[in-house]
Design an enzyme around this catalytic site. Sequence first.
Site, PDB file in Angstrom:
ATOM      1  N   HIS A   6      40.869  34.970  48.857  1.00 39.90           N
ATOM      2  CA  HIS A   6      41.841  35.999  48.472  1.00 39.90           C
ATOM      3  C   HIS A   6      42.068  36.937  49.651  1.00 39.90           C
ATOM      4  O   HIS A   6      41.113  37.328  50.324  1.00 39.90           O
ATOM      5  CB  HIS A   6      41.300  36.780  47.274  1.00 39.90           C
ATOM      6  CG  HIS A   6      42.334  37.568  46.526  1.00 39.90           C
ATOM      7  ND1 HIS A   6      42.944  38.682  47.076  1.00 39.90           N
ATOM      8  CD2 HIS A   6      42.862  37.420  45.291  1.00 39.90           C
ATOM      9  CE1 HIS A   6      43.797  39.172  46.190  1.00 39.90           C
ATOM     10  NE2 HIS A   6      43.777  38.420  45.106  1.00 39.90           N
ATOM     11  N   ARG A  50      50.033  44.863  45.169  1.00 39.65           N
ATOM     12  CA  ARG A  50      51.152  44.368  45.976  1.00 39.65           C
ATOM     13  C   ARG A  50      52.353  44.055  45.096  1.00 39.65           C
ATOM     14  O   ARG A  50      53.503  44.158  45.518  1.00 39.65           O
ATOM     15  CB  ARG A  50      50.723  43.120  46.751  1.00 39.65           C
ATOM     16  CG  ARG A  50      49.814  43.444  47.924  1.00 39.65           C
ATOM     17  CD  ARG A  50      49.331  42.190  48.643  1.00 39.65           C
ATOM     18  NE  ARG A  50      48.264  41.522  47.905  1.00 39.65           N
ATOM     19  CZ  ARG A  50      48.184  40.216  47.713  1.00 39.65           C
ATOM     20  NH1 ARG A  50      49.128  39.434  48.185  1.00 39.65           N
ATOM     21  NH2 ARG A  50      47.177  39.692  47.051  1.00 39.65           N
TER      22      ARG A  50
END
Length: 590
Positions: free
Chosen positions: A247, A270
Amino acid sequence: MAQVIVVGGGLAGLSAAHTLLERGANVLLLDKQGFMGGNSTKATSGINGAGTQSQQDLGIPDSAKIFFEDTKKSARDLARDDLIRVLTGRSGDAVDWLQAKFGLDLSKVARLGGHSQPRTHRGSAQFPGMVITYAQMERLEDLSVSNPERVKIYKKARVTKLLKDESGTVIGVEYIRNGKTETADGPVILATGGYAADFTSDSLLKKHRPEYYNLPTTNGDHCTGDGQKMAMAVGASAIDLEKVQVHPTGLVDPNEPDAKVKFLAAEALRGVGGLLLDNNGDRFVDELQHRDFVTGKIWENGKYPIRLILNGQASSEIEWHCKHYVGRGLMKRFDNGDALAKEIGISPAKLKKTFDDYNVGVKAKKDPFGKKFFSTGEWKMNDFFNVAIMTPVLHYTMGGLEIDAESRVVGSDGKPIAGLFASGEVAGGVHGANRLGGSSLLGCVVFGRVSGDSAAAYLLQTTGQIVQKAGGRLGALAGQLGGSSSSSSSSAPAPTSNNAGATSGPAQSSSASKEFTTADVAKHNKKDDIWVIVNGQVLDVTSFLPDHPGGEKAILLYAGRDATEEFNMLHDPKVIPRYAPDSVIGNHKK
């Protein structure tokens, strides 16, 4: 009476257990930890679902077909179509099931990287993984008390071996509990999770992805590939073990930058418009690209530290997450762009240019890094910002046991192994080369339910010993299972330590009468002697530390301090009397 053995108390195991009960089967759940939940409780972005009621209410034109295409693209055409169809085709029903059965709020829907439609569901507060998992966990523990003949939960019970008969059928397990080796009979559902923290001597991670072995991880130390190893030892086939997801956004603690275990920065940060900037204050990637792509660009760019920046609008949209990370010292708030530029080590003019260039791309819908989906609102220097340092982290293992569309574990001969099922991260082939954000919780619920259905049907077919006919939801048990609130049934007592491994009830009166000052508590701030203050009570959590589902560090951050605000952000008030009443040693004297 015949039972199904569920190995693992995370969301996949819990979803399987609830489905088994709905179908009339008895359940024995074995979990090697002292507190169920696993990595599921850490999931911060939400759960995917296509065609859900929440999407319909918001006018989002999604479908299982669109979700299938997004998943297949993310998987790099390496996942199996039949498993993707199960995952995506049953996704809407899974989300609706959670809302209807457990009374959960999953009304907020966001778009994460790699998704062509907003489909990642969460509520208005708290981490969705924790909320979803706790709701199922509490309901199951209540049932283990009110219906012990139907539900047994053994914690700190480490399964070491699958047992087979002469025909090769899995007929039970061998496990260690309280220092004793015991056996249990019945078909088995493995829900033991992945191997992204497998730093053991026979590490699957080191064997299949040695270049990742020294990376930090977001996983708890229980994720050592137990289920995969046990099943392969009895002839199960594995698939895609080399496919390990790194990740891109693990949170770097400035006080422990080299810590092996990191907290994860939710992809939702995000999703609401957060930007990734390098040490020059430049963007270098579409922040909403697939996880492996963003990770690759971080490594390729190589200009550290990488910072995730949220402006005022993005921060407000996901305020709870920001407040949580700031409280843990993993994120800092800056009152304006000048202060942020100083922190990065660049001029305000340089940062302003980065913002201006991005604003131009948003207006023209033409981003130099190929970004297609933008949040509204301009990036301005006279705004406030929440900022965290990022690093790539081991996060999810796409590889695992080979299963068919009914969650049956497939043997090396290509045929299902009778009596053995798998769900959640222990199973491979679902996500291919790269898992989409929001599909981990979904995989747990969908394949947990599929494995529960399949194991209940298998039990009925092979033994005929099932309490109710498959699919039955009648009687007193069904009434307890089908409540509309995630709160525990008022008619069922809180779990005791008899079989659930949890304790209940208020603190002892002698402890409640004791008072401790802030200075008293502050003296107990070490790993082997740790006290905290929560809602006016003083807790000695030293012995609970290894069992905390969020990891030891989550508690150590508040050693010797008042943890009330952080605790209430994450937990329901009943968590302490339900799971850790013995930790209460007195009251806080202000």
